[in-house]
Scaffold this motif. Structure first.
Motif, PDB file in Angstrom:
ATOM      1  N   PRO A  77     -23.844 -23.225 -38.919  1.00 16.71           N
ATOM      2  CA  PRO A  77     -23.972 -23.828 -37.581  1.00 16.71           C
ATOM      3  C   PRO A  77     -25.164 -24.791 -37.471  1.00 16.71           C
ATOM      4  N   VAL A  78     -26.263 -24.465 -38.118  1.00 20.67           N
ATOM      5  CA  VAL A  78     -27.435 -25.352 -38.087  1.00 20.67           C
ATOM      6  C   VAL A  78     -27.148 -26.615 -38.880  1.00 20.67           C
ATOM      7  N   LEU A  79     -26.451 -26.478 -39.998  1.00 23.81           N
ATOM      8  CA  LEU A  79     -26.155 -27.633 -40.850  1.00 23.81           C
ATOM      9  C   LEU A  79     -25.150 -28.576 -40.221  1.00 23.81           C
ATOM     10  N   THR A  80     -24.195 -28.031 -39.470  1.00 24.14           N
ATOM     11  CA  THR A  80     -23.151 -28.879 -38.889  1.00 24.14           C
ATOM     12  C   THR A  80     -23.580 -29.569 -37.602  1.00 24.14           C
ATOM     13  N   ARG A  91     -35.858 -26.079 -40.184  1.00 29.16           N
ATOM     14  CA  ARG A  91     -36.730 -25.850 -41.334  1.00 29.16           C
ATOM     15  C   ARG A  91     -36.496 -24.458 -41.932  1.00 29.16           C
ATOM     16  N   ASN A  92     -36.436 -23.434 -41.077  1.00 27.58           N
ATOM     17  CA  ASN A  92     -36.214 -22.074 -41.568  1.00 27.58           C
ATOM     18  C   ASN A  92     -34.875 -21.951 -42.282  1.00 27.58           C
ATOM     19  N   LEU A  94     -33.255 -24.362 -43.846  1.00 24.82           N
ATOM     20  CA  LEU A  94     -33.378 -25.056 -45.131  1.00 24.82           C
ATOM     21  C   LEU A  94     -34.162 -24.232 -46.140  1.00 24.82           C
ATOM     22  N   LEU A  95     -35.198 -23.545 -45.686  1.00 27.64           N
ATOM     23  CA  LEU A  95     -35.978 -22.696 -46.588  1.00 27.64           C
ATOM     24  C   LEU A  95     -35.147 -21.531 -47.115  1.00 27.64           C
ATOM     25  N   VAL A  96     -34.363 -20.914 -46.244  1.00 27.04           N
ATOM     26  CA  VAL A  96     -33.484 -19.820 -46.672  1.00 27.04           C
ATOM     27  C   VAL A  96     -32.460 -20.336 -47.679  1.00 27.04           C
ATOM     28  N   LEU A  97     -31.857 -21.475 -47.370  1.00 30.45           N
ATOM     29  CA  LEU A  97     -30.864 -22.053 -48.284  1.00 30.45           C
ATOM     30  C   LEU A  97     -31.478 -22.392 -49.638  1.00 30.45           C
ATOM     31  N   ALA A  98     -32.663 -22.956 -49.624  1.00 31.48           N
ATOM     32  CA  ALA A  98     -33.318 -23.295 -50.888  1.00 31.48           C
ATOM     33  C   ALA A  98     -33.576 -22.036 -51.707  1.00 31.48           C
ATOM     34  N   LEU A 118     -34.115 -32.659 -47.757  1.00 31.15           N
ATOM     35  CA  LEU A 118     -34.222 -32.598 -46.306  1.00 31.15           C
ATOM     36  C   LEU A 118     -35.578 -32.038 -45.856  1.00 31.15           C
ATOM     37  N   LEU A 119     -36.037 -31.012 -46.545  1.00 30.84           N
ATOM     38  CA  LEU A 119     -37.351 -30.458 -46.215  1.00 30.84           C
ATOM     39  C   LEU A 119     -38.436 -31.523 -46.350  1.00 30.84           C
TER      40      LEU A 119
END
Length: 124
Positions: A77-80, A91-92, A94-98, A118-119
């Protein structure tokens, strides 16, 4: 009679406004959400869309642990719709995904690269 009021801590919740003089003072403007001037640049929106597609594909991988798949799906949902999210939430996510992508290894390299890109863009 003992007065305990002097021993209480001075705690303030909410707004505190003091106006000394002037005219036309009509209120407080709170800037608490993303406004038109805080829109994401088009190249950032494109990168979020690419990352969403990569994460969607990665989440379908049958070799993933359920916890990793769930983390990927919760990020979607955040990405879309990144512009609708608070900067901290983006940011959070993206950090989790990384972190998840790094633990998955080579199969998740595109997701890790996009998340890191992106970060870097959002923090600079």
């Amino acid at each position: 009679m003992n007065d305990d009021r002097d021993e209480r801590p001075n705690v303030q919740y909410g707004d505190r406004v003091t106006i000394h003089g002037g005219s036309g003072n009509i209120g407080i403007q709170h800037n608490t959400g993303p406004g038109a001037d805080q829109a994401l640049p088009p190249e950032v929106v494109v990168l979020f869309a690419r990352l969403a597609a990569v994460v969607t594909e990665l989440a379908r991988d049958g070799r993933l642990r359920e916890a990793d798949r769930q983390s990927l799906e919760e990020a979607l949902p955040v990405l879309t719709s990144p512009a609708a999210e608070e900067p901290r939430s983006r940011r959070n996510t993206l950090l989790v995904l990384a972190g998840v992508a790094q633990s998955l290894g080579e199969a998740a390299a595109p997701a890790l690269g996009l998340a890191n890109q992106l970060l870097a863009l959002l923090s600079g």
